[in-house]
Design a protein around this motif. Structure first.
Motif, PDB file in Angstrom:
ATOM      1  N   HIS A  52      15.828  -8.350  -0.923  1.00  0.00           N
ATOM      2  CA  HIS A  52      14.471  -8.221  -0.410  1.00  0.00           C
ATOM      3  C   HIS A  52      13.591  -9.380  -0.874  1.00  0.00           C
ATOM      4  CE1 HIS A  52      14.952  -3.767   0.510  1.00  0.00           C
ATOM      5  NE2 HIS A  52      16.006  -4.018  -0.257  1.00  0.00           N
ATOM      6  N   THR A  53      12.734  -9.851   0.019  1.00  0.00           N
ATOM      7  CA  THR A  53      11.665 -10.793  -0.305  1.00  0.00           C
ATOM      8  C   THR A  53      10.351 -10.106   0.033  1.00  0.00           C
ATOM      9  OG1 THR A  53      13.018 -12.752   0.103  1.00  0.00           O
ATOM     10  CG2 THR A  53      10.623 -13.028   0.251  1.00  0.00           C
ATOM     11  N   VAL A  54       9.494  -9.909  -0.961  1.00  0.00           N
ATOM     12  CA  VAL A  54       8.292  -9.093  -0.768  1.00  0.00           C
ATOM     13  C   VAL A  54       7.054  -9.828  -1.269  1.00  0.00           C
ATOM     14  CG1 VAL A  54       9.508  -6.889  -0.845  1.00  0.00           C
ATOM     15  CG2 VAL A  54       8.716  -7.924  -2.969  1.00  0.00           C
ATOM     16  N   LEU A  55       5.964  -9.654  -0.541  1.00  0.00           N
ATOM     17  CA  LEU A  55       4.668 -10.205  -0.929  1.00  0.00           C
ATOM     18  C   LEU A  55       3.661  -9.069  -0.972  1.00  0.00           C
ATOM     19  CD1 LEU A  55       2.608 -12.511  -1.442  1.00  0.00           C
ATOM     20  CD2 LEU A  55       2.379 -12.692   1.057  1.00  0.00           C
ATOM     21  N   TYR A  56       2.946  -8.958  -2.092  1.00  0.00           N
ATOM     22  CA  TYR A  56       1.878  -7.975  -2.261  1.00  0.00           C
ATOM     23  C   TYR A  56       0.571  -8.715  -2.511  1.00  0.00           C
ATOM     24  CZ  TYR A  56       5.492  -4.406  -2.993  1.00  0.00           C
ATOM     25  OH  TYR A  56       6.561  -3.567  -2.847  1.00  0.00           O
ATOM     26  N   ARG A  57      -0.513  -8.157  -1.973  1.00  0.00           N
ATOM     27  CA  ARG A  57      -1.840  -8.704  -2.222  1.00  0.00           C
ATOM     28  C   ARG A  57      -2.810  -7.554  -2.451  1.00  0.00           C
ATOM     29  NH1 ARG A  57      -2.348 -14.055  -1.104  1.00  0.00           N
ATOM     30  NH2 ARG A  57      -4.551 -13.769  -1.500  1.00  0.00           N
ATOM     31  N   LYS A  58      -3.916  -7.858  -3.128  1.00  0.00           N
ATOM     32  CA  LYS A  58      -5.028  -6.917  -3.181  1.00  0.00           C
ATOM     33  C   LYS A  58      -5.935  -7.254  -2.008  1.00  0.00           C
ATOM     34  CE  LYS A  58      -5.020  -5.244  -7.872  1.00  0.00           C
ATOM     35  NZ  LYS A  58      -5.824  -4.909  -9.072  1.00  0.00           N
ATOM     36  N   ALA A  59      -5.854  -6.439  -0.968  1.00  0.00           N
ATOM     37  CA  ALA A  59      -6.551  -6.729   0.280  1.00  0.00           C
ATOM     38  C   ALA A  59      -6.975  -5.431   0.937  1.00  0.00           C
ATOM     39  CB  ALA A  59      -5.644  -7.521   1.220  1.00  0.00           C
ATOM     40  N   ALA A  60      -8.003  -5.514   1.773  1.00  0.00           N
ATOM     41  CA  ALA A  60      -8.483  -4.337   2.492  1.00  0.00           C
ATOM     42  C   ALA A  60      -7.479  -3.960   3.572  1.00  0.00           C
ATOM     43  CB  ALA A  60      -9.851  -4.620   3.109  1.00  0.00           C
ATOM     44  N   ALA A  61      -6.946  -2.754   3.501  1.00  0.00           N
ATOM     45  CA  ALA A  61      -5.975  -2.299   4.493  1.00  0.00           C
ATOM     46  C   ALA A  61      -6.194  -0.852   4.887  1.00  0.00           C
ATOM     47  CB  ALA A  61      -4.554  -2.474   3.951  1.00  0.00           C
ATOM     48  N   GLY A  62      -7.075  -0.131   4.177  1.00  0.00           N
ATOM     49  CA  GLY A  62      -7.180   1.297   4.401  1.00  0.00           C
ATOM     50  C   GLY A  62      -5.892   1.964   3.944  1.00  0.00           C
ATOM     51  N   SER A  63      -5.515   3.059   4.579  1.00  0.00           N
ATOM     52  CA  SER A  63      -4.234   3.674   4.247  1.00  0.00           C
ATOM     53  C   SER A  63      -3.105   2.825   4.824  1.00  0.00           C
ATOM     54  CB  SER A  63      -4.164   5.095   4.806  1.00  0.00           C
ATOM     55  OG  SER A  63      -4.152   5.080   6.221  1.00  0.00           O
ATOM     56  N   GLY A  96       9.570  -2.026  -7.866  1.00  0.00           N
ATOM     57  CA  GLY A  96       8.419  -2.914  -7.767  1.00  0.00           C
ATOM     58  C   GLY A  96       7.330  -2.344  -6.885  1.00  0.00           C
ATOM     59  N   PHE A  97       7.735  -1.674  -5.802  1.00  0.00           N
ATOM     60  CA  PHE A  97       6.751  -1.047  -4.914  1.00  0.00           C
ATOM     61  C   PHE A  97       5.921  -0.023  -5.682  1.00  0.00           C
ATOM     62  CE2 PHE A  97       5.311   2.282  -2.120  1.00  0.00           C
ATOM     63  CZ  PHE A  97       4.810   1.609  -1.018  1.00  0.00           C
ATOM     64  N   LYS A  98       6.586   0.868  -6.396  1.00  0.00           N
ATOM     65  CA  LYS A  98       5.866   1.915  -7.130  1.00  0.00           C
ATOM     66  C   LYS A  98       4.933   1.306  -8.176  1.00  0.00           C
ATOM     67  CE  LYS A  98       9.430   5.466  -6.551  1.00  0.00           C
ATOM     68  NZ  LYS A  98      10.407   6.351  -7.243  1.00  0.00           N
ATOM     69  N   GLN A  99       5.416   0.294  -8.875  1.00  0.00           N
ATOM     70  CA  GLN A  99       4.617  -0.335  -9.920  1.00  0.00           C
ATOM     71  C   GLN A  99       3.381  -1.022  -9.348  1.00  0.00           C
ATOM     72  OE1 GLN A  99       6.483  -3.768 -11.555  1.00  0.00           O
ATOM     73  NE2 GLN A  99       4.989  -4.041 -13.201  1.00  0.00           N
ATOM     74  N   LEU A 100       3.567  -1.809  -8.296  1.00  0.00           N
ATOM     75  CA  LEU A 100       2.471  -2.619  -7.777  1.00  0.00           C
ATOM     76  C   LEU A 100       1.456  -1.792  -6.998  1.00  0.00           C
ATOM     77  CD1 LEU A 100       4.572  -5.726  -6.761  1.00  0.00           C
ATOM     78  CD2 LEU A 100       2.919  -5.577  -8.625  1.00  0.00           C
ATOM     79  N   VAL A 101       1.921  -0.805  -6.242  1.00  0.00           N
ATOM     80  CA  VAL A 101       0.981   0.063  -5.528  1.00  0.00           C
ATOM     81  C   VAL A 101       0.115   0.829  -6.523  1.00  0.00           C
ATOM     82  CG1 VAL A 101       0.812   2.109  -4.064  1.00  0.00           C
ATOM     83  CG2 VAL A 101       2.328   0.235  -3.415  1.00  0.00           C
ATOM     84  N   ALA A 102       0.713   1.243  -7.644  1.00  0.00           N
ATOM     85  CA  ALA A 102      -0.061   1.934  -8.677  1.00  0.00           C
ATOM     86  C   ALA A 102      -1.143   1.033  -9.262  1.00  0.00           C
ATOM     87  CB  ALA A 102       0.871   2.424  -9.787  1.00  0.00           C
ATOM     88  N   GLN A 103      -0.943  -0.286  -9.186  1.00  0.00           N
ATOM     89  CA  GLN A 103      -1.922  -1.240  -9.690  1.00  0.00           C
ATOM     90  C   GLN A 103      -2.930  -1.670  -8.622  1.00  0.00           C
ATOM     91  OE1 GLN A 103       0.269  -4.521 -11.380  1.00  0.00           O
ATOM     92  NE2 GLN A 103       1.461  -3.192 -12.739  1.00  0.00           N
ATOM     93  N   GLY A 104      -2.826  -1.090  -7.425  1.00  0.00           N
ATOM     94  CA  GLY A 104      -3.782  -1.390  -6.367  1.00  0.00           C
ATOM     95  C   GLY A 104      -3.364  -2.484  -5.407  1.00  0.00           C
ATOM     96  N   PHE A 105      -2.095  -2.922  -5.467  1.00  0.00           N
ATOM     97  CA  PHE A 105      -1.616  -3.937  -4.535  1.00  0.00           C
ATOM     98  C   PHE A 105      -1.179  -3.288  -3.222  1.00  0.00           C
ATOM     99  CE2 PHE A 105      -1.230  -6.136  -8.551  1.00  0.00           C
ATOM    100  CZ  PHE A 105      -1.515  -7.462  -8.242  1.00  0.00           C
ATOM    101  N   VAL A 106      -1.222  -4.079  -2.146  1.00  0.00           N
ATOM    102  CA  VAL A 106      -0.818  -3.635  -0.813  1.00  0.00           C
ATOM    103  C   VAL A 106       0.315  -4.533  -0.326  1.00  0.00           C
ATOM    104  CG1 VAL A 106      -1.563  -3.280   1.568  1.00  0.00           C
ATOM    105  CG2 VAL A 106      -3.172  -2.906  -0.319  1.00  0.00           C
ATOM    106  N   PRO A 107       1.427  -3.985   0.173  1.00  0.00           N
ATOM    107  CA  PRO A 107       2.494  -4.845   0.698  1.00  0.00           C
ATOM    108  C   PRO A 107       2.033  -5.590   1.948  1.00  0.00           C
ATOM    109  CG  PRO A 107       2.947  -2.543   1.201  1.00  0.00           C
ATOM    110  CD  PRO A 107       1.761  -2.552   0.293  1.00  0.00           C
ATOM    111  N   GLN A 108       2.284  -6.900   1.971  1.00  0.00           N
ATOM    112  CA  GLN A 108       1.926  -7.739   3.109  1.00  0.00           C
ATOM    113  C   GLN A 108       3.150  -8.128   3.932  1.00  0.00           C
ATOM    114  OE1 GLN A 108      -1.597  -8.739   3.649  1.00  0.00           O
ATOM    115  NE2 GLN A 108      -1.565  -6.943   2.317  1.00  0.00           N
ATOM    116  N   SER A 109       4.266  -8.364   3.265  1.00  0.00           N
ATOM    117  CA  SER A 109       5.518  -8.653   3.963  1.00  0.00           C
ATOM    118  C   SER A 109       6.670  -8.103   3.140  1.00  0.00           C
ATOM    119  CB  SER A 109       5.685 -10.156   4.223  1.00  0.00           C
ATOM    120  OG  SER A 109       5.569 -10.905   3.037  1.00  0.00           O
TER     121      SER A 109
END
Length: 341
Positions: free
Chosen positions: A168-179, A143-156
């Motif tokens: 694992h319980t994970v939350l991804y958002r499209k948000a400003a985070a830089g690297s 899920g990490f690889k898939q969502l990061v490729a779509q521009g999502f950033v892990p939040q928790s």
């Protein structure tokens, strides 16, 4: 002694009464190792005082169930559900999204040996998101690889271990985070190295979770470049050492942003991070200090690194909203929850 009772919307009964007044709004309010059974009344008291939750962490230790929490003055309408089972977690999520409240933090911990969930929602929080729970290591990594490729950033990225299996319980958002940099299976030594690596790269920790797996303590952490500022981190702290670090950080102008209990440990231990936001263009870093406890080496987890996209335009928020914290006792499995377009 009598029990506390709310008189909101009603009259105070005759006779002697002890009044619990609202707390004065400071810039933040934090508690660590707080007994789960006492959380409901504090939730109501602090939310009625004009605060909202910015951090919640569930954990068990020394035979009890506890929370760590950070509150700040509310800047909009919000709701939170804490200490609920998987079925209720799904239900409250569906209700929140239908009411246009969207998740900004999700956590899982073990209470009485069972998975218990918590989530914080804010009204009209901008940006697409995806929240998943009950994932295996393989599902979380895919899920990490898939969502990061779509521009999502892990939040928790919260983890528990039950019967030798990580979930694992994970939350991804499209948000400003830089690297950003995220990893969910680090020993204490690896977390120390990750802190130093990320501080050198101008990233501070934004999320932290500690869980016991196969007799060892593991760390799940997310570091990001934005917002810029100076961070202090400590781990392996007992309650008194944490309190001392809290007071020292406060005197230096740092504010506690997160505190994680060692879930499933035989004694209560804490890892925490303090942050002081920088002026524009300022870059600062501080090496993490090691607490008194340490853990032995164990096989490392996969390393995941990515870059974020800019968040959508923020929607103005209206008046503060408060809902009750929720408790439950049943337990279910978990799966993908939802993604908002």
């Amino acid at each position: 002694p009598g029990q506390w009772a709310a008189f909101k919307g009603g009259s105070i009964p005759p006779g002697p009464n002890l009044i619990w007044p609202p707390r004065k709004l400071g810039d933040h309010f934090a508690r660590h190792g707080f007994p789960a059974a006492q959380f409901q009344k504090w939730f109501l008291h602090l939310s009625d005082s004009g605060y909202w939750l910015t951090w919640i962490d569930l954990f068990s230790g020394a035979g009890g169930d506890y929370l760590n929490m950070v509150w700040q003055p509310a800047r909009g309408r919000w709701r939170a559900h804490v200490g609920i089972d998987a079925g209720r977690f799904q239900e409250t999520f569906n209700e929140a999204v239908e009411d246009r409240y969207f998740p900004v933090l999700a956590d899982v911990g073990t209470w009485s040996g069972m998975p218990r969930y918590a989530a914080i929602y804010r009204e009209n929080e901008p940006g697409r998101f995806e929240l998943r729970f009950g994932l295996t290591d393989e599902q979380a990594q895919a899920g990490f690889k898939q969502l990061v490729a779509q521009g999502f950033v892990p939040q928790s990225s919260s983890v528990i271990s039950i019967n030798g299996q990580r979930r694992h319980t994970v939350l991804y958002r499209k948000a400003a985070a830089g690297s950003f940099w995220a990893r969910s299976g680090m020993t204490a030594d690896e977390y120390q190295q990750a802190w130093q690596l990320n501080q050198a790269a101008g990233r501070n920790v934004r999320f932290l979770d500690v869980y016991r797996h196969m007799g060892q303590a593991y760390f799940s952490a997310i570091f990001s470049e934005l917002p810029k500022g100076e961070g202090i981190g400590k781990h392996g702290l007992d309650g008194s050492a944490f309190q001392q670090a809290f007071e020292e950080g406060y005197q230096e102008g740092f504010r506690l942003q997160l505190v994680a209990g060692y879930d499933g440990a035989n004694e209560r231990r804490y890892a925490a991070s303090w942050f002081r936001q920088a002026a524009p263009l300022e870059k600062a870093a501080r090496v993490v200090a090691r607490g008194p406890a340490a853990t032995a080496d164990a096989p490392s987890a996969k390393l995941s690194i990515g870059h974020a996209q800019r968040a959508e335009q923020r929607i103005p928020q209206r008046m503060r909203h408060r809902t009750r914290a929720v408790g439950s006792s049943a337990d279910e499995g978990g799966d993908i929850i939802h993604r908002r377009d």
